[in-house]
Design a protein around this motif. Sequence first.
Motif, PDB file in Angstrom:
ATOM      1  N   GLY A   1       5.902   8.852  -2.380  1.00 45.38           N
ATOM      2  CA  GLY A   1       5.030   7.731  -2.064  1.00 45.38           C
ATOM      3  C   GLY A   1       4.126   7.345  -3.208  1.00 45.38           C
ATOM      4  N   VAL A   2       3.159   8.215  -3.512  1.00 48.46           N
ATOM      5  CA  VAL A   2       2.160   7.906  -4.537  1.00 48.46           C
ATOM      6  C   VAL A   2       2.797   7.738  -5.914  1.00 48.46           C
TER       7      VAL A   2
ATOM      8  N   ALA B   1       7.005  -7.246  -4.898  1.00 49.46           N
ATOM      9  CA  ALA B   1       7.257  -7.055  -3.467  1.00 49.46           C
ATOM     10  C   ALA B   1       7.642  -5.611  -3.173  1.00 49.46           C
ATOM     11  N   SER B   2       8.411  -4.993  -4.079  1.00 56.46           N
ATOM     12  CA  SER B   2       8.806  -3.602  -3.900  1.00 56.46           C
ATOM     13  C   SER B   2       7.598  -2.672  -3.980  1.00 56.46           C
ATOM     14  N   VAL B   3       6.624  -3.025  -4.839  1.00 61.52           N
ATOM     15  CA  VAL B   3       5.387  -2.235  -4.938  1.00 61.52           C
ATOM     16  C   VAL B   3       4.660  -2.245  -3.600  1.00 61.52           C
ATOM     17  N   PHE B   4       4.537  -3.423  -2.991  1.00 61.55           N
ATOM     18  CA  PHE B   4       3.845  -3.515  -1.713  1.00 61.55           C
ATOM     19  C   PHE B   4       4.598  -2.769  -0.611  1.00 61.55           C
ATOM     20  N   GLU B   5       5.933  -2.760  -0.701  1.00 60.12           N
ATOM     21  CA  GLU B   5       6.714  -2.015   0.289  1.00 60.12           C
ATOM     22  C   GLU B   5       6.397  -0.522   0.200  1.00 60.12           C
ATOM     23  N   SER B   6       6.389   0.018  -1.033  1.00 63.50           N
ATOM     24  CA  SER B   6       6.075   1.437  -1.208  1.00 63.50           C
ATOM     25  C   SER B   6       4.617   1.722  -0.873  1.00 63.50           C
ATOM     26  N   LEU B   7       3.733   0.786  -1.219  1.00 66.78           N
ATOM     27  CA  LEU B   7       2.317   0.965  -0.900  1.00 66.78           C
ATOM     28  C   LEU B   7       2.113   1.024   0.610  1.00 66.78           C
TER      29      LEU B   7
END
Length: 390
Positions: free
Chosen positions: A25-26, A46-52
């Motif tokens: 995650g982090v 968008a992928s960053v926000f998905e993982s966030l």
Amino acid sequence: MTKLSAKARARLASLAISLSFWLGGVSLVAIKCVAYFMSGSELIKASVFESLGDVMSSAILAVTQMRVRDQSDMHLYPTGKKRFTPLGILFFSAFAVSTMISLIIENIEKLFGPEPQKTPIFSSKCAFLQSVEQCFSPRSSEEEERRELLTRLFDEQPRLRQHLGSTQLEEMIESYVEEEAAAEAAPHSLVVLLFICILIKAFLLIFCLYAARQADSEIARTVSMDHRNDILGNGLVLLIVAGSAYCRSTGQGGDWLDKVDPASSMLLAVYVLVCWMSTANEQLRVLSDKRAEEEHTEAVVKFTQERLANSGFALTKASTFHVGEGYAVILDLTAKESVKMSATEIAVFLEGLEQAVKSADLEAMEVHAKLRTLNKSNSSDSMAWVTEYR
């Protein structure tokens, strides 16, 4: 195969969850942030926000579960704290939905709005990284060739220089060479970073499946499914980024290639939006005291009937409702004519039944057992007087 002890199974499941949070995650959010800084790609954003979202939901679960386990203030929460986790997830769901809507609108403007001035997608974000790299590495032969080619061109065609002095001309050539080198180097670094994300998720998938099998952990099995889905999602992002970079490097494609990044980013944002809206709807369902599923009610009925066997009491109706992550249970009982118990004894019996249902593996946070008697008109009257002794 040697069966693990209960303590070892709990430790293995806890390790799987911790690794999934910190490593899966982090660390993935950090890697994707670096990738977005390098490229400025809306798809990676968008992928960053998905993982966030995965990290924040896990953090909310951890914090709320810690609050639920805290027994020091239980007197302030007579029906338990099972609403904390749904409230926390619902709060973040609202943030995630609003963020994805903004991202979708932004990408729609890029797809259908006026054509922006074209600049290399990787040049502006990589200027800093390129300058740092040049401080520690010698200039490549390709850069020297570009510099010599541009210098010879301006020497042979003086009119191209217009009113530029020698110093300005050198600075312009240097800037162009650095941007070209950064634009070529960035896609390769980007592909490597995304591939590292997939490798991390693959390792966590294997480890969580191992933990689920060895520790018989349902939560580890659920987390492994999440890792599997992330591998598919990150693989798709990697495929789009690598394909776009290849088309640019070989000169293939046209104006449509500039639409690939915002279009794929919009599709990913729509997918994340739908997932979080589904999550929000689920949390609203459990927060609204909605009637529980038939399976849970049947489990309560079965346990209560087994508990009432040979007791002189019968279960006439059982109702279960959602109370956050737990359930509220209402039991209607009737006494057989053979029962000869005082009001105090009946009150003690009902209280014991309530505690038994709470202690069972039924996630019951509050239980209300009501004794009713049938009169001659065949209507059911609650024996409210019993509560005086409870």
